[in-house]
Motif scaffolding. Structure first.
Motif, PDB file in Angstrom:
ATOM      1  N   HIS A   1      16.334  86.434  48.155  1.00 46.80           N
ATOM      2  CA  HIS A   1      17.535  86.960  48.799  1.00 46.80           C
ATOM      3  C   HIS A   1      17.144  87.712  50.066  1.00 46.80           C
ATOM      4  N   LEU A  58      24.889  89.044  45.577  1.00 44.84           N
ATOM      5  CA  LEU A  58      23.801  88.074  45.663  1.00 44.84           C
ATOM      6  C   LEU A  58      24.294  86.634  45.696  1.00 44.84           C
ATOM      7  N   ASN A  96      24.388  81.027  46.080  1.00 52.66           N
ATOM      8  CA  ASN A  96      23.013  80.969  46.568  1.00 52.66           C
ATOM      9  C   ASN A  96      21.993  80.809  45.447  1.00 52.66           C
ATOM     10  N   PHE A  97      22.331  81.373  44.280  1.00 51.22           N
ATOM     11  CA  PHE A  97      21.377  81.371  43.174  1.00 51.22           C
ATOM     12  C   PHE A  97      22.063  81.066  41.854  1.00 51.22           C
ATOM     13  N   LEU A 143      25.299  85.061  43.088  1.00 48.44           N
ATOM     14  CA  LEU A 143      24.498  84.621  41.951  1.00 48.44           C
ATOM     15  C   LEU A 143      25.390  84.308  40.762  1.00 48.44           C
ATOM     16  N   TYR A 144      25.285  83.085  40.275  1.00 54.46           N
ATOM     17  CA  TYR A 144      25.955  82.688  39.033  1.00 54.46           C
ATOM     18  C   TYR A 144      24.914  82.798  37.929  1.00 54.46           C
ATOM     19  N   GLU A 145      25.259  83.542  36.887  1.00 52.76           N
ATOM     20  CA  GLU A 145      24.339  83.727  35.768  1.00 52.76           C
ATOM     21  C   GLU A 145      24.977  83.189  34.495  1.00 52.76           C
ATOM     22  N   TYR A 200      14.719  87.658  37.941  1.00 49.30           N
ATOM     23  CA  TYR A 200      15.451  88.551  38.852  1.00 49.30           C
ATOM     24  C   TYR A 200      14.590  88.929  40.055  1.00 49.30           C
ATOM     25  N   LEU A 210      21.033  81.669  37.808  1.00 47.28           N
ATOM     26  CA  LEU A 210      20.092  82.220  36.836  1.00 47.28           C
ATOM     27  C   LEU A 210      20.533  81.700  35.484  1.00 47.28           C
ATOM     28  N   ILE A 229      14.538  86.070  42.436  1.00 44.33           N
ATOM     29  CA  ILE A 229      15.827  85.957  43.127  1.00 44.33           C
ATOM     30  C   ILE A 229      15.934  87.014  44.220  1.00 44.33           C
TER      31      ILE A 229
END
Length: 149
Positions: free
Chosen positions: A143, A22, A60-61, A24-26, A136, A63, A139
């Motif tokens: 996506h 994704l 891209n995202f 995605l950094y969380e 989520y 969280l 997201i």
């Protein structure tokens, strides 16, 4: 979520990871943030920012799970965070979308909201959620909708 998750960092204040599928950094804040100093915050954020920039070309995202973020950010720290962290990440990733799960602590909630509002671009791409599942879902829908690779 994806099973291609790579740990970026952790300490007594947070756990962070990156999902390659994704992009995605969380970041999950921990209750010990109640004892975090402004210097601790700056060191932690600069460390993760370095790891993110050195290891991933695209994000891209974001969280940000702030449910247990218990530190009240001073106006000066809010400004520093907007300038030194948020602006840098946004500039490198103009397509970025941010899902922010809000803290239950009212003072932390207000200070984080003010920090987001310090950066006009971040304010425009940040969406607030009461729980992680909603974040989520948002997201995943973005996506699919934007066909991020």
């Amino acid at each position: 979520m994806s099973n291609h998750i790579i740990s970026i960092g952790h300490n007594s204040y947070y756990i962070s990871s990156f999902d390659n599928n994704l992009m995605l950094y969380e970041l999950i804040w921990l209750p010990n943030t109640a004892n975090m100093s402004e210097d601790d915050y700056k060191i932690a954020m600069l460390s993760d920012q370095n790891k993110l920039f050195n290891n991933y070309d695209v994000v891209n995202f974001l969280l940000l799970d702030n449910r247990d973020f218990l530190m009240t950010m001073s106006p000066e720290l809010q400004e520093w965070s907007a300038k030194e962290i948020t602006s840098e990440v946004m500039e490198a990733n103009p397509q970025l979308k941010i899902a922010l799960v809000v803290s239950q602590d009212i003072f932390s909630r207000v200070s984080v909201s003010q920090a987001v509002e310090e950066d006009e671009t971040m304010d425009r791409v940040t969406h607030y959620f009461e729980n992680k599942e909603e974040a989520y879902d948002w997201i995943l829908s973005h996506h699919k909708k934007h066909n991020f690779s």
